[in-house]
Every structure is written in structure tokens, then in C-alpha cells.
Design a protein around this motif. Structure first.
Motif, PDB file in Angstrom:
ATOM      1  N   ASP A  43     -44.302  29.844   3.276  1.00  0.00           N
ATOM      2  CA  ASP A  43     -42.866  29.715   3.046  1.00  0.00           C
ATOM      3  C   ASP A  43     -42.483  30.726   1.968  1.00  0.00           C
ATOM      4  O   ASP A  43     -42.479  30.438   0.777  1.00  0.00           O
ATOM      5  CB  ASP A  43     -42.550  28.278   2.606  1.00  0.00           C
ATOM      6  N   LEU A  44     -42.160  31.952   2.395  1.00  0.00           N
ATOM      7  CA  LEU A  44     -41.905  33.058   1.479  1.00  0.00           C
ATOM      8  C   LEU A  44     -40.460  33.510   1.578  1.00  0.00           C
ATOM      9  O   LEU A  44     -39.746  33.198   2.536  1.00  0.00           O
ATOM     10  CB  LEU A  44     -42.838  34.231   1.794  1.00  0.00           C
ATOM     11  N   ASP A  45     -40.013  34.280   0.584  1.00  0.00           N
ATOM     12  CA  ASP A  45     -38.640  34.768   0.569  1.00  0.00           C
ATOM     13  C   ASP A  45     -38.470  36.058   1.362  1.00  0.00           C
ATOM     14  O   ASP A  45     -37.393  36.347   1.855  1.00  0.00           O
ATOM     15  CB  ASP A  45     -38.181  35.010  -0.875  1.00  0.00           C
ATOM     16  N   GLY A  46     -39.526  36.853   1.465  1.00  0.00           N
ATOM     17  CA  GLY A  46     -39.407  38.145   2.139  1.00  0.00           C
ATOM     18  C   GLY A  46     -39.927  38.105   3.555  1.00  0.00           C
ATOM     19  O   GLY A  46     -40.471  37.094   4.013  1.00  0.00           O
ATOM     20  N   PRO A  47     -39.769  39.205   4.305  1.00  0.00           N
ATOM     21  CA  PRO A  47     -40.269  39.268   5.693  1.00  0.00           C
ATOM     22  C   PRO A  47     -41.784  39.054   5.719  1.00  0.00           C
ATOM     23  O   PRO A  47     -42.528  39.783   5.076  1.00  0.00           O
ATOM     24  CB  PRO A  47     -39.898  40.679   6.139  1.00  0.00           C
ATOM     25  N   ALA A  48     -42.233  38.047   6.443  1.00  0.00           N
ATOM     26  CA  ALA A  48     -43.662  37.738   6.505  1.00  0.00           C
ATOM     27  C   ALA A  48     -44.077  37.272   7.889  1.00  0.00           C
ATOM     28  O   ALA A  48     -45.233  36.896   8.075  1.00  0.00           O
ATOM     29  CB  ALA A  48     -44.007  36.661   5.471  1.00  0.00           C
ATOM     30  N   PHE A  66     -43.292  43.531   8.626  1.00  0.00           N
ATOM     31  CA  PHE A  66     -42.981  42.295   9.332  1.00  0.00           C
ATOM     32  C   PHE A  66     -41.477  42.181   9.507  1.00  0.00           C
ATOM     33  O   PHE A  66     -40.693  42.758   8.743  1.00  0.00           O
ATOM     34  CB  PHE A  66     -43.521  41.083   8.576  1.00  0.00           C
ATOM     35  N   ALA A  67     -41.054  41.405  10.502  1.00  0.00           N
ATOM     36  CA  ALA A  67     -39.641  41.379  10.884  1.00  0.00           C
ATOM     37  C   ALA A  67     -38.847  40.256  10.241  1.00  0.00           C
ATOM     38  O   ALA A  67     -37.738  40.473   9.749  1.00  0.00           O
ATOM     39  CB  ALA A  67     -39.528  41.268  12.406  1.00  0.00           C
ATOM     40  N   LEU A  68     -39.398  39.025  10.263  1.00  0.00           N
ATOM     41  CA  LEU A  68     -38.592  37.834  10.006  1.00  0.00           C
ATOM     42  C   LEU A  68     -38.906  37.202   8.661  1.00  0.00           C
ATOM     43  O   LEU A  68     -40.072  37.032   8.299  1.00  0.00           O
ATOM     44  CB  LEU A  68     -38.840  36.808  11.124  1.00  0.00           C
TER      45      LEU A  68
END
Length: 340
Positions: A43-48, A66-68
Motif C-alpha cells: 500500500d504505497l503512495d507512488g506507482p507500484a 510502473f503504471a498504477l
């Protein structure tokens, strides 16, 4: 000068459910990565979520991040089968997320650029009403209308006439009211009726024990005025898995799978060489020739890798020149250029 050649896999890393599309700068591929498939996305803030690749020629691929940006972990940590569409000046990423192999919902994210980052804008299905929906495929018809093909579980074992049916994921299509909402009606495209489409016998699921069959990974191509919906059937984990199709004169059907009885006609496993080729997308090379982009297992059976092969439409329907191994003529390029 000899024509350029390629050899599958065109990218050796884990890259399942590949969706490939053209941009002004070449080709972009997005797929299900190893962490997404295993339900291990943080559960990250950036695209992972959902690895991206870029290429000038469909053969040489470079990592592109990564896209999303992940959604709330309450929705699950297993992300599957992304596809991207461009409409209304934005890029839209369709995907499913859920808990393991159950309670998957369809969602959509948006970005101002093809490489993202994509931010989720909402759910398309509700797992309380539809507990398992996967593999969204956005399709724009010649009249400009958008539709979303996808797979969802159907459990009825008899039709209205009492004819036996096979339980499991089937293919359906629904119009998109806009790029973020499904509309009615939802129409059946295809459900399993052949033995090779069996995922597992005597599967304990939904409080029952069922002979479970699977159709998934829809991909639609309009050719010579007809609509060809490619799909993957069988068990993605073994050699039963392959690509077949249904065909119709229009989105509303009726769709025909006549000829599917003997096994997948477009891609199938090759003993000792290729296992489980499937979940395809289609993209054109610079000469306008269609190429099938799909995954297949590596020899150790530890990862699904990105592969490509030419797709031809003949009198007997569409066929791929594969799944191939060994050197093959590469996709056509508009002008010679250095390897990416």
C-alpha cells in the motif's frame, strides 16, 4: 541485406497478461507482474502496480517503471490484467483487484500520459453484487461507441430449455456510459462448452463442488466487417491453456464458436517447447500487419514471459504463426533505425 530476426521470449522477465499498444514514440506494454499475481503489492503512495515496457520495434524492450498507484488495501492486493484506452483527451487503465483468486472487482484509473502515473477513479463492478469479474478489455466500435468486454463467473448449470451448461468464468460485453461507468445491457459473448476449457474437475467453490471451466482474457479485433473476440481457455497453470475465438457480425452478437471443439485454434501448447500460451493482445507493426502479443511459461515453469507472433486471417479464420521458438522474421519497421 538479411531481414531482421527475433526469438521468443522477447522479454525474459515475469510479464503476464500483456497488453501492447502504439504511441507516437513507439510501443508500450503493460502487464501483470510477479508481485501483482501473487497478491503482494504494498500500500504505497507512488506507482507500484503493473510493470511498463517500451520498445521501438516490438522485439527489444526496456523497463519503464510502473503504471498504477495502488488503491486502498481493503480492495485486495492481487492486481490482474491491465489494459489501456485513449479517449476524451486522457488515458484510461482498466484492471481488476481482489483477494487471492476470489472477490475481484473491475476498476478504472486515469492519466494524462500513456506511461502514467495512473490514479484510480472508481469501481466498475461491486463484489457484493458480482463477486468475480476480471480481464477488462475496452473496445471502441466504428461508430465511436465504447464497450467493455470482460470475464465474470456464471454458475447456472442449465439453460431455459434444460440444456446442461458449464460453470465458471464466461465472456460478456457491456456498453460504457462514459469511460468510468458501465451501462446496460450486459450481453453474453461466450461460455465454455468444450472439455479443453476445463480449469479443474470437482472444484470446491461458492459452497459447491463444480466441474469448473474458464474463458478469460477477451481481445477484440474487427476484420473484414466481422468482430473476432479472441480469448484464453483452460487452466492458466498447465498445457491445457490456449487461445481460441468467437466471431459475430456485430457487438450484440450472436457470437459463434463453431470449430472450437478440438482445442484452441490460434495458440496452443507445444509439448517440450511452449506451455500455456495465452492472454493475448493485438498490435500492428509499421506495415499494418497484426501481431499477437501473449505470455507463455518459461522452461522451468516459474514465470510467464512476453512473446509475439504474426497473426493471419485466412479462410479457416485467424491463426498465429506460433507459439514460436527459434529465429523468426521480425515485425516490419517503417525506416531502418538502431536497436533500442
Amino acid at each position: 541485406m538479411s531481414p531482421p530476426l527475433y526469438c521468443n521470449p522477447v522479454h525474459p522477465g515475469y510479464f503476464a497478461d500483456p497488453f501492447v499498444w502504439r504511441t507516437d514514440d513507439g510501443y508500450v506494454a503493460i502487464g501483470t507482474g510477479a508481485h501483482e499475481a501473487a497478491g503482494q503489492v504494498a500500500d504505497l503512495d507512488g506507482p507500484a502496480v503493473f510493470p511498463l515496457r517500451r520498445s521501438d520495434d516490438l522485439v527489444h524492450w526496456q523497463d519503464a517503471g510502473f503504471a498504477l498507484v495502488p488503491v486502498d488495501a481493503a480492495h485486495g492486493n492481487a492486481y490482474w490484467a491491465p489494459e489501456v484506452a485513449y479517449a476524451a483527451g486522457r488515458w484510461w487503465l482498466y484492471y481488476s483487484v481482489g483477494h487471492g483468486d476470489r472477490r475481484h472487482q473491475l476498476r478504472v484509473a486515469a492519466s494524462d500520459t500513456p506511461l502514467g502515473p495512473y490514479l484510480d477513479v472508481g469501481a466498475l463492478t461491486d463484489p457484493a453484487q458480482l463477486p468475480f469479474a476480471i480481464d477488462p478489455h475496452p473496445f471502441r466500435d466504428v461508430d465511436g461507441r465504447w464497450y467493455l468486454f470482460h470475464a465474470r463467473d456464471l454458475l447456472d448449470l442449465r439453460d431455459a430449455q434444460g440444456v446442461a451448461l458449464r460453470a465458471g468464468p464466461a465472456l460478456v460485453v457491456a456498453p460504457l456510459r462514459d469511460m468510468t461507468q458501465l451501462d446496460a445491457p450486459v450481453r453474453l459473448v461466450a461460455r465454455a462448452r468444450c472439455d479443453w476449457q476445463r480449469f479443474a474437475a470437482d472444484r470446491a467453490i461458492y459452497g459447491q463442488v463444480l466441474d469448473w471451466h474458464t474463458l478469460e482474457g477477451p481481445c477484440v479485433r474487427r476484420h473484414d466487417g466481422r468482430y473476432w473476440c479472441f480469448y484464453s481457455g483452460g487452466c492458466w497453470q498447465d498445457a491445457s491453456y490456449g487461445v481460441d475465438y468467437v466471431v459475430a457480425d456485430g457487438i450484440e452478437g450472436p457470437w459463434s464458436d463453431a470449430g472450437a471443439e478440438e482445442g484452441p485454434r490460434v495458440l496452443r501448447s507445444v509439448a517440450g517447447a511452449v506451455a500455456g500460451p495465452g492472454h493475448c493482445s493485438i498490435v500492428d507493426d509499421d506495415a499494418g500487419a497484426p501481431w499477437l502479443c501473449y505470455h507463455a511459461w518459461d522452461r522451468s515453469g516459474s514465470r510467464r514471459e512476453l512473446c509475439i507472433d504474426p497473426l493471419f486471417f485466412g479462410a479457416g479464420g485467424p491463426r498465429a504463426c506460433g507459439p514460436s521458438r527459434g529465429l523468426q522474421p521480425a515485425p516490419m519497421r517503417a525506416t531502418p533505425s538502431a536497436t533500442s
